[in-house]
Design an enzyme around this catalytic site. Structure first.
Site, short mmCIF file in Angstrom:
data_model
loop_
_atom_site.label_atom_id
_atom_site.label_comp_id
_atom_site.label_asym_id
_atom_site.label_seq_id
_atom_site.Cartn_x
_atom_site.Cartn_y
_atom_site.Cartn_z
N ASP A 245 1.21 -1.13 0.12
CA ASP A 245 0.21 0.10 0.27
C ASP A 245 0.90 0.95 -0.14
O ASP A 245 0.49 2.27 0.33
CB ASP A 245 -1.05 -0.08 1.45
CG ASP A 245 -0.27 -0.14 2.60
OD1 ASP A 245 -0.88 0.21 3.98
OD2 ASP A 245 1.04 0.03 2.51
N GLU A 246 1.97 0.99 -0.77
CA GLU A 246 2.96 2.64 -0.58
C GLU A 246 3.00 3.08 -1.89
O GLU A 246 3.37 2.24 -2.88
CB GLU A 246 4.72 1.86 0.13
CG GLU A 246 4.84 2.15 1.87
CD GLU A 246 5.99 1.27 1.78
OE1 GLU A 246 5.98 -0.35 2.50
OE2 GLU A 246 6.95 1.86 1.79
#
Lengths: 338, 210
Positions: A245-246
């Site tokens: 989720d980066e």
């Protein structure tokens, strides 16, 4: 060898000679055309008979001759047809009985065969059956067809290669760059010496979305975040998803904190909208924490700081965690390196 | 079999029955992973088994006997715009249909001259009477005779010749040759080599070749 000189040689009619050598020319001792094969007559025109060789052709090698017999000394003659189409020939001349000092000259098309056939509208009947001209034309055309296939094949391979490269640098879920793609963009930016801003985006509580709503919902959120980021940045900026989720946003030319902060705030605003679902389930609320860093370019200062991709991402990452610690949903800038 | 032959079959099927049928065939023949949407590479040599499987699946998929399917492919090869280079290369065989037939003995040699890896079956032409010919192909995949029949039919049209063609089935082995199924024979009766004008053939056409 005296045998060959004393024994009567083979003789044949002009018509038979024409079948064997459709491009023959019979010259008298002064080099005037007495007769010619059917194909040469066709090429040189009906008026050629009775005219000197030098008027019908431009002589390239030899450039001139006194007597027709002189032509027999050359291993190969080169001539170019005078007239609207300058067709090139090579030829060989031999002494001929029947007329005192007469010469038999046989011609053939050289490398200009294809052009000659096209320009003069020649067909198979214009060549002797034993002439390899036909095979040569066939081979040229066959080679052309095979080359065309080879070209198509190599274009297909180039396309496939480009596609494979593209896929290797792209995250299939969001269509953004992957970690490799980001490294490449960062290295290129570092090499250019251009200043840039970098924003590291980490979704808040994404693991909870995955765990409670399932991976499909998680993927939906990631794809939506990718689309929104794309909407916020300029065309020249680069976007990457480098982990679950980066995300990383690269902003070439943006080295002032205020400008980078404005982009960061636009990102926060864009991500604040919940992600809708088409299956009727309630929308998913999202927020993100951001860490930003500014790289003022290799040109800045007397001792330019060398760009380390790892170090830069680490700085942005540390700033990001200070955003998380400070209550999430905000942007923090990295402290200048000591 | 050579990629050019497989590509020819692929072009015939896509141009005649559409790309979805071709893709379905690839999947049914379990060739999708090997061949893919780009199709055969024309300059690559594939195992013979690939071609056999492709023809078998095409026959089942289209509900057509392989004989007529292969004959249609032969005609397609010399009449479709996409394969115009092949038609031109065959026209180099001779100025009229009879000369063209006589040049068929040279066909494998001519193919090798253009593409060294392209192996075509050996063809033998016998003149059995005035305008009567018999062609035997040996060392060929079963069914090649039907492709040849289609090619000869298409070329007769190209030359403007009026001919009657027949597939005679398996060829009797040549004297001294062991008996076997590896041969097919065709009969050709040329009634009028110049029945109609045929299609134009310019020896050095602009754009062709180089």
């Amino acid at each position: 060898m005296s045998d060959g000189l004393t024994r009567p040689g083979p003789a044949c009619s002009p018509a038979a000679l024409g079948r064997l050598m459709p491009l023959y020319a019979w010259l008298d001792r002064d080099g005037v055309l007495i007769d010619a094969g059917p194909t040469l007559r066709k090429l040189a025109g009906p008026g050629a008979i009775g005219r000197p060789l030098g008027e019908v052709f431009t002589l390239v090698h030899p450039r001139s001759f006194a007597q027709a017999q002189d032509l027999t000394a050359a291993a190969a003659l080169r001539l170019v047809l005078r007239g609207p189409v300058a067709t090139a020939f090579k030829g060989v001349a031999v002494p001929l009985g029947g007329v005192e000092g007469g010469v038999l000259l046989n011609l053939s098309f050289s490398y200009g065969l294809r052009e000659a056939v096209r320009d003069h509208g020649l067909s198979d009947t214009d060549f002797a059956a034993t002439d390899l001209a036909f095979e040569l034309l066939y081979l040229t055309e066959a080679n052309g067809a095979v080359m065309a296939e080879a070209k198509k094949s190599s274009e297909r391979l180039r396309g496939a290669r480009a596609q494979a490269m593209e896929q290797a640098l792209t995250d299939p879920l969001t269509g953004l760059r992957n970690r490799r793609g980001l490294d490449r963009a960062l290295t290129r930016l570092g090499d250019s010496g251009q200043a840039f801003g970098l924003i590291h985006v980490d979704l808040d509580r994404f693991k909870a979305i995955n765990d409670t709503l399932g991976h499909a919902a998680g993927d939906l959120v990631l794809a939506a975040v990718g689309a929104r980021l794309r909407h916020v940045v300029r065309d020249a900026d680069s976007l990457a998803r480098i982990g679950g989720d980066e995300f990383v946003v690269l902003l070439p030319g943006l080295a002032e904190r205020d400008m980078v902060r404005r982009v960061a705030e636009r990102i926060l605003a864009a991500l604040a909208q919940p992600v809708g679902r088409d299956d009727g389930e309630p929308p998913i609320g999202v927020s993100a924490s951001l860490g930003a860093v500014v790289w003022d370019g290799a040109a800045a200062g007397p001792a330019p700081r060398p760009l380390s991709v790892e170090q830069l991402l680490e700085e942005a990452d540390r700033a990001l965690y200070r955003s998380k610690d400070a209550g999430r949903g905000r942007v923090t800038f990295a402290e200048p390196a000591a | 079999m050579h990629g050019l032959i497989n590509k020819a079959f692929e072009s015939f099927l896509t141009d005649t029955f559409g790309q979805p049928v071709w893709h379905q065939l690839l999947r049914q023949a379990d060739l999708w992973d090997q061949i893919g949407p780009e199709g055969f590479e024309t300059l690559h040599v594939y195992p013979d088994e690939v071609t056999c499987r492709m023809v078998a699946v095409a026959t089942a998929l289209l509900g057509r006997p392989s004989d007529s399917l292969l004959e249609d492919m032969g005609t397609y090869l010399v009449s479709h715009a996409r394969t115009a280079p092949l038609r031109r290369l065959l026209r180099f065989g001779g100025g009229n249909y009879t000369d063209f037939l006589r040049s068929l003995d040279d066909l494998p040699g001519r193919a090798r001259l253009a593409v060294p890896e392209l192996v075509l079956p050996a063809l033998t032409l016998n003149e059995t009477g005035a305008g009567q010919f018999q062609i035997t192909c040996r060392g060929c995949q079963s069914g090649f005779g039907h492709v040849l029949l289609g090619i000869l039919r298409g070329m007769a049209d190209d030359y403007g010749a009026l001919v009657v063609l027949d597939h005679l089935g398996p060829a009797a082995p040549a004297p001294g040759e062991p008996a076997g199924p590896a041969g097919e024979a065709l009969s050709i009766a040329v009634h009028d080599p110049a029945f109609h004008a045929g299609r134009e053939f310019v020896l050095a056409a602009a754009g062709a070749g180089g």
